[in-house]
Enzyme design. Sequence first.
Site, PDB file in Angstrom:
ATOM      1  N   ARG A  38      -7.491  -1.387  -0.440  1.00 45.71           N
ATOM      2  CA  ARG A  38      -6.260  -0.598  -0.567  1.00 45.71           C
ATOM      3  C   ARG A  38      -6.553   0.785  -1.143  1.00 45.71           C
ATOM      4  O   ARG A  38      -6.042   1.789  -0.668  1.00 45.71           O
ATOM      5  CB  ARG A  38      -5.240  -1.332  -1.447  1.00 45.71           C
ATOM      6  CG  ARG A  38      -3.967  -0.510  -1.707  1.00 45.71           C
ATOM      7  CD  ARG A  38      -2.948  -1.273  -2.537  1.00 45.71           C
ATOM      8  NE  ARG A  38      -3.441  -1.744  -3.816  1.00 45.71           N
ATOM      9  CZ  ARG A  38      -3.536  -0.994  -4.920  1.00 45.71           C
ATOM     10  NH1 ARG A  38      -3.195   0.276  -4.906  1.00 45.71           N
ATOM     11  NH2 ARG A  38      -3.976  -1.523  -6.054  1.00 45.71           N
ATOM     12  N   HIS A  40      -9.562   2.436  -1.355  1.00 47.89           N
ATOM     13  CA  HIS A  40     -10.675   3.254  -0.868  1.00 47.89           C
ATOM     14  C   HIS A  40     -10.892   3.284   0.643  1.00 47.89           C
ATOM     15  O   HIS A  40     -11.605   4.163   1.119  1.00 47.89           O
ATOM     16  CB  HIS A  40     -11.976   2.825  -1.556  1.00 47.89           C
ATOM     17  CG  HIS A  40     -11.906   2.935  -3.040  1.00 47.89           C
ATOM     18  ND1 HIS A  40     -11.818   4.149  -3.692  1.00 47.89           N
ATOM     19  CD2 HIS A  40     -11.861   1.983  -4.005  1.00 47.89           C
ATOM     20  CE1 HIS A  40     -11.741   3.936  -5.001  1.00 47.89           C
ATOM     21  NE2 HIS A  40     -11.765   2.631  -5.206  1.00 47.89           N
ATOM     22  N   ASN A  72     -10.033   9.663  -6.946  1.00 45.81           N
ATOM     23  CA  ASN A  72     -10.166   8.556  -6.004  1.00 45.81           C
ATOM     24  C   ASN A  72     -10.892   9.054  -4.762  1.00 45.81           C
ATOM     25  O   ASN A  72     -10.791  10.225  -4.407  1.00 45.81           O
ATOM     26  CB  ASN A  72      -8.798   7.990  -5.603  1.00 45.81           C
ATOM     27  CG  ASN A  72      -8.930   6.672  -4.879  1.00 45.81           C
ATOM     28  OD1 ASN A  72      -9.339   5.678  -5.477  1.00 45.81           O
ATOM     29  ND2 ASN A  72      -8.611   6.642  -3.601  1.00 45.81           N
ATOM     30  N   THR A  73     -11.622   8.147  -4.113  1.00 47.07           N
ATOM     31  CA  THR A  73     -12.340   8.480  -2.881  1.00 47.07           C
ATOM     32  C   THR A  73     -11.908   7.539  -1.771  1.00 47.07           C
ATOM     33  O   THR A  73     -11.855   6.321  -1.973  1.00 47.07           O
ATOM     34  CB  THR A  73     -13.864   8.361  -3.089  1.00 47.07           C
ATOM     35  OG1 THR A  73     -14.245   9.237  -4.156  1.00 47.07           O
ATOM     36  CG2 THR A  73     -14.629   8.724  -1.832  1.00 47.07           C
ATOM     37  N   HIS A 147     -15.664  -2.287  -6.103  1.00 47.59           N
ATOM     38  CA  HIS A 147     -15.510  -1.084  -6.925  1.00 47.59           C
ATOM     39  C   HIS A 147     -16.260   0.067  -6.271  1.00 47.59           C
ATOM     40  O   HIS A 147     -17.392  -0.099  -5.834  1.00 47.59           O
ATOM     41  CB  HIS A 147     -16.069  -1.350  -8.331  1.00 47.59           C
ATOM     42  CG  HIS A 147     -16.197  -0.127  -9.182  1.00 47.59           C
ATOM     43  ND1 HIS A 147     -15.115   0.513  -9.731  1.00 47.59           N
ATOM     44  CD2 HIS A 147     -17.288   0.587  -9.561  1.00 47.59           C
ATOM     45  CE1 HIS A 147     -15.552   1.571 -10.424  1.00 47.59           C
ATOM     46  NE2 HIS A 147     -16.861   1.633 -10.332  1.00 47.59           N
TER      47      HIS A 147
END
Length: 156
Positions: A38, A40, A72-73, A147
């Site tokens: 969700r 990345h 965020n990426t 992660h």
Amino acid sequence: MALDKSVILLPLLVVVLLVLGWAQPSLGRESRAKKFQRQHMDSGSSPSSSSTYCNQMMKRRNMTQGRCKPVNTFVHEPLVDVQNVCFQEKVTCKNGQTNCFKSNSKMHITDCRLTNGSKYPNCAYRTSPKERHIIVACEGSPYVPVHFDASVEDST
């Protein structure tokens, strides 16, 4: 006779209620693998230079609820390619753990960074499309990304 049944059924009822009470909160909880996807994964699109991409995606993916997530990426590659990173070069995570892996090849990503002075609820992000190696932490069975640790320019 009825007393004998209630002596047996009461503890059984207590056990059933305890199990339901323990299991129920986890039923609605998002797994770490699903949360990674969700937050990345954006496989269906190419990196966007549109200045509104991060503002739209961060909101759409629920990362601006209650606070503005600072960084965020998003990864614009097929999910299977990102999952395969878990079987590539093992590296140490930023936090010192040893379950991180670096992609063998560069991937298309978009970095989103909260702009200076931006405050909740008006989260505003700077959008930066890039091609970089990604580093992800993996766990579970099957072994999957849970992660996003970093992105790096070179493969060394």
